[in-house]
Write an enzyme that holds these catalytic residues in place. Sequence first.
Site, PDB file in Angstrom:
ATOM      1  N   GLY A   1       7.943 -79.525  99.118  1.00 29.87           N
ATOM      2  CA  GLY A   1       7.411 -80.207 100.295  1.00 29.87           C
ATOM      3  C   GLY A   1       7.976 -81.610 100.394  1.00 29.87           C
ATOM      4  N   SER A   2       7.221 -82.481 101.028  1.00 31.45           N
ATOM      5  CA  SER A   2       7.720 -83.836 101.296  1.00 31.45           C
ATOM      6  C   SER A   2       7.596 -84.733 100.056  1.00 31.45           C
ATOM      7  CB  SER A   2       6.908 -84.455 102.436  1.00 31.45           C
ATOM      8  OG  SER A   2       5.557 -84.566 102.032  1.00 31.45           O
TER       9      SER A   2
ATOM     10  N   GLU B   1      10.173 -80.073  94.279  1.00 31.69           N
ATOM     11  CA  GLU B   1      11.391 -79.885  95.099  1.00 31.69           C
ATOM     12  C   GLU B   1      11.097 -80.518  96.447  1.00 31.69           C
ATOM     13  OE1 GLU B   1      14.206 -78.446  94.188  1.00 31.69           O
ATOM     14  OE2 GLU B   1      13.609 -77.546  92.283  1.00 31.69           O
ATOM     15  N   LEU B   2      11.730 -81.674  96.723  1.00 35.32           N
ATOM     16  CA  LEU B   2      11.272 -82.496  97.842  1.00 35.32           C
ATOM     17  C   LEU B   2      12.348 -82.648  98.926  1.00 35.32           C
ATOM     18  CD1 LEU B   2       9.449 -85.081  95.546  1.00 35.32           C
ATOM     19  CD2 LEU B   2       8.585 -82.919  96.472  1.00 35.32           C
TER      20      LEU B   2
ATOM     21  N   CYS C   1      15.581 -78.376 103.951  1.00 38.46           N
ATOM     22  CA  CYS C   1      15.724 -79.548 103.096  1.00 38.46           C
ATOM     23  C   CYS C   1      17.189 -79.903 102.894  1.00 38.46           C
ATOM     24  CB  CYS C   1      15.036 -79.310 101.757  1.00 38.46           C
ATOM     25  SG  CYS C   1      15.624 -77.834 100.924  1.00 38.46           S
TER      26      CYS C   1
ATOM     27  N   TRP D   1       6.227 -75.378 105.321  1.00 37.16           N
ATOM     28  CA  TRP D   1       6.233 -74.501 106.488  1.00 37.16           C
ATOM     29  C   TRP D   1       7.621 -74.076 106.938  1.00 37.16           C
ATOM     30  CZ3 TRP D   1       9.132 -77.151 109.926  1.00 37.16           C
ATOM     31  CH2 TRP D   1       9.069 -78.537 109.931  1.00 37.16           C
ATOM     32  N   ASN D   2       8.670 -74.660 106.391  1.00 38.36           N
ATOM     33  CA  ASN D   2       9.967 -74.392 107.031  1.00 38.36           C
ATOM     34  C   ASN D   2      10.563 -73.027 106.686  1.00 38.36           C
ATOM     35  OD1 ASN D   2      10.385 -75.566 104.490  1.00 38.36           O
ATOM     36  ND2 ASN D   2      12.414 -76.263 105.034  1.00 38.36           N
TER      37      ASN D   2
HETATM   38  P1  NAD Z   1       4.186 -81.372 103.025  1.00 40.03           P
HETATM   39  O1  NAD Z   1       4.461 -82.224 101.840  1.00 40.03           O
HETATM   40  O2  NAD Z   1       3.509 -81.972 104.188  1.00 40.03           O
HETATM   41  O3  NAD Z   1       3.304 -80.106 102.612  1.00 40.03           O
HETATM   42  C1  NAD Z   1       3.735 -79.196 101.618  1.00 40.03           C
HETATM   43  C2  NAD Z   1       2.540 -78.458 101.072  1.00 40.03           C
HETATM   44  O4  NAD Z   1       1.698 -79.356 100.366  1.00 40.03           O
HETATM   45  C3  NAD Z   1       1.654 -77.788 102.115  1.00 40.03           C
HETATM   46  O5  NAD Z   1       1.290 -76.511 101.634  1.00 40.03           O
HETATM   47  C4  NAD Z   1       0.435 -78.707 102.171  1.00 40.03           C
HETATM   48  O6  NAD Z   1      -0.750 -78.068 102.569  1.00 40.03           O
HETATM   49  C5  NAD Z   1       0.335 -79.138 100.735  1.00 40.03           C
HETATM   50  N1  NAD Z   1      -0.391 -80.390 100.499  1.00 40.03           N
HETATM   51  C6  NAD Z   1      -0.607 -81.421 101.342  1.00 40.03           C
HETATM   52  N2  NAD Z   1      -1.262 -82.416 100.715  1.00 40.03           N
HETATM   53  C7  NAD Z   1      -1.468 -82.004  99.436  1.00 40.03           C
HETATM   54  C8  NAD Z   1      -2.070 -82.596  98.296  1.00 40.03           C
HETATM   55  N3  NAD Z   1      -2.593 -83.831  98.323  1.00 40.03           N
HETATM   56  N4  NAD Z   1      -2.094 -81.888  97.148  1.00 40.03           N
HETATM   57  C9  NAD Z   1      -1.556 -80.660  97.080  1.00 40.03           C
HETATM   58  N5  NAD Z   1      -0.967 -80.042  98.135  1.00 40.03           N
HETATM   59  C10 NAD Z   1      -0.922 -80.709  99.297  1.00 40.03           C
HETATM   60  O7  NAD Z   1       5.599 -80.750 103.444  1.00 40.03           O
HETATM   61  P2  NAD Z   1       5.944 -79.886 104.726  1.00 40.03           P
HETATM   62  O8  NAD Z   1       5.901 -80.789 105.912  1.00 40.03           O
HETATM   63  O9  NAD Z   1       5.142 -78.633 104.707  1.00 40.03           O
HETATM   64  O10 NAD Z   1       7.457 -79.440 104.428  1.00 40.03           O
HETATM   65  C11 NAD Z   1       8.576 -80.180 104.819  1.00 40.03           C
HETATM   66  C12 NAD Z   1       9.113 -80.963 103.642  1.00 40.03           C
HETATM   67  O11 NAD Z   1       9.451 -80.056 102.585  1.00 40.03           O
HETATM   68  C13 NAD Z   1      10.404 -81.689 103.973  1.00 40.03           C
HETATM   69  O12 NAD Z   1      10.367 -82.973 103.393  1.00 40.03           O
HETATM   70  C14 NAD Z   1      11.467 -80.837 103.292  1.00 40.03           C
HETATM   71  O13 NAD Z   1      12.646 -81.516 102.964  1.00 40.03           O
HETATM   72  C15 NAD Z   1      10.732 -80.366 102.074  1.00 40.03           C
HETATM   73  N6  NAD Z   1      11.383 -79.181 101.516  1.00 40.03           N
HETATM   74  C16 NAD Z   1      12.029 -79.287 100.310  1.00 40.03           C
HETATM   75  C17 NAD Z   1      12.709 -78.189  99.784  1.00 40.03           C
HETATM   76  C18 NAD Z   1      13.457 -78.261  98.467  1.00 40.03           C
HETATM   77  O14 NAD Z   1      13.756 -77.220  97.893  1.00 40.03           O
HETATM   78  N7  NAD Z   1      13.789 -79.441  97.971  1.00 40.03           N
HETATM   79  C19 NAD Z   1      12.697 -76.993 100.485  1.00 40.03           C
HETATM   80  C20 NAD Z   1      12.034 -76.937 101.696  1.00 40.03           C
HETATM   81  C21 NAD Z   1      11.363 -78.035 102.207  1.00 40.03           C
END
Ligand code: NAD
Length: 478
Positions: free
Chosen positions: A210-211, A232-233, A266, A136-137
């Site tokens: 994501g996370s 990419e976490l 991130c 979402w960011n």
């Molecule tokens: P999140 O992991 O909660 O969710 C990310 C996505 O995964 C969402 O679309 C969500 O619906 C989906 N999701 C949730 N559970 C799932 C599952 N079991 N299987 C498949 N998809 C699933 O992350 P967030 O809170 O949306 O984003 C913030 C995180 O993203 C932070 O940790 C941040 O550091 C990271 N991030 C990393 C980068 C990078 O390039 N390394 C860039 C931006 C954000």
Amino acid sequence: MSTTMMQARNPRSGEIDYQFEATSPSAISDLAKDMRGAQASWNQAGLAKRIEVLQQWKSSVQKHHAEIAQALAIDTGRDLVSNIEVQSLAGQIDRWCSMAPDLLKASEPINSQMVPSVSIKHDLVPYPIVGVISPWNFPLVLSMIDTIPALLSGASVLLKPSEVTPRFLEPLIESIQAVPELAKVLKIVAGGAETGIALIDHSDTICFTGSVETGRKVGMQAAEKFIPSFLELGGKDPAIVTKNADLELAATAILRGSVSMTGQACQSLERIYVDANVADEFLSLLQTKAEAARLTYPTGQGGQVGPLIFAPQAQKIADQLNAAIAQGAKLICGGEVEHHGGGAWLAPTIIVNVDHTMDLMQEETFGPVMPIMTFNDLDEAIHLANDSVYGLSGAVFSKDLGEANAIASAMEAGAVSINDASLTAFVNDAEKNSFKLSGIGGSRMGAAGIQRFVRKRAILQQSTAPTPLEAFSEIESL
Ligand code: NAD
């Protein structure tokens, strides 16, 4: 069949004011079937055609700019950055369209060094369906960063943005439908974990941003299914400020690198290590700059620090800060999650007397928080910077470039900015890999970004008589 309705919250008003239907696993299965057929034609049409179609889409996005940017602005509470997200899509399309012809060029046949009678050439075979799951960011940028190169490679893309920021999907889908050839190979689905799990089930490779917690699940599902995953976490990026740094420059860059986007990036700087000899001067410069920053409340105009987008994040940040204070940390400025107009806000926060026993120095904060520790020598600084489960990126500040480069080379991170912060946010053409828990898989940045989506098929052509079976007869004893 029952439908799952989901809701989204406006981070400025705190109101739940948007509803949408989650795409069901069976609908995803149907979409994937259609996409497999369409992808074969998309790939056969050739790169020139795909570039033409993406350029048509660029124009279509430009026509829908206002609606997409407005939807992003409601979901993220950020006007300027929402406009930049939409504008940057045109730049991303142009950049990949100009690079793709070289990067996807068919190889000239060469003779094998091992068996010179055999010539070798390669076909580049795209994965039929690339699944993309984004956070979402930066809802649009992080949805498109993998999507555009994947489409140009000849793959089709099944994309699921975050359920936290869903409003831009509608106008974005309209922009896609205006380009029918694209609409067959770029499908967007809405929803949360259940939709994400179904998407992976129907993908041939998966790009996830994501996370760490979710990334681990995605990686395990992909491994079970035997498809590659590019993860990419999260991060906990360190900055090292040596006694040779330009302290004014360092304070300016570190404030921006920690506080812009309200720290919800991130690659935000979340740990700052300063040489004890210059710590007081640096802290005073940083504090003056931090206190001059303003919330973007109430009008959204002026100010630099927007609302926290994801409601549970406010509590997580408060918990980290409160626990650190209970363990002896001291606030210099900011530090209180404020509630205005229904939204949660945090002014730029500087906190000292911190150490690595605190969650604040170990876990991702994702807020505008700058915890500062001092060090006595560079070995100690590098040890502290590397004492983390994360390894996304980092920063070093020193006018002695030999010193800065030596520190950068010792950092366990996929990218290090020298005399600036978080440069990977602006510079997408440097290849980088995430270290440790910050990710896994080939670089999404630079040329490698597109090469992740094609497999090499070697065509081996023999020009002499094949070796007969008899060549492998065991030696008969005399
Ligand atoms: P999140 O992991 O909660 O969710 C990310 C996505 O995964 C969402 O679309 C969500 O619906 C989906 N999701 C949730 N559970 C799932 C599952 N079991 N299987 C498949 N998809 C699933 O992350 P967030 O809170 O949306 O984003 C913030 C995180 O993203 C932070 O940790 C941040 O550091 C990271 N991030 C990393 C980068 C990078 O390039 N390394 C860039 C931006 C954000």
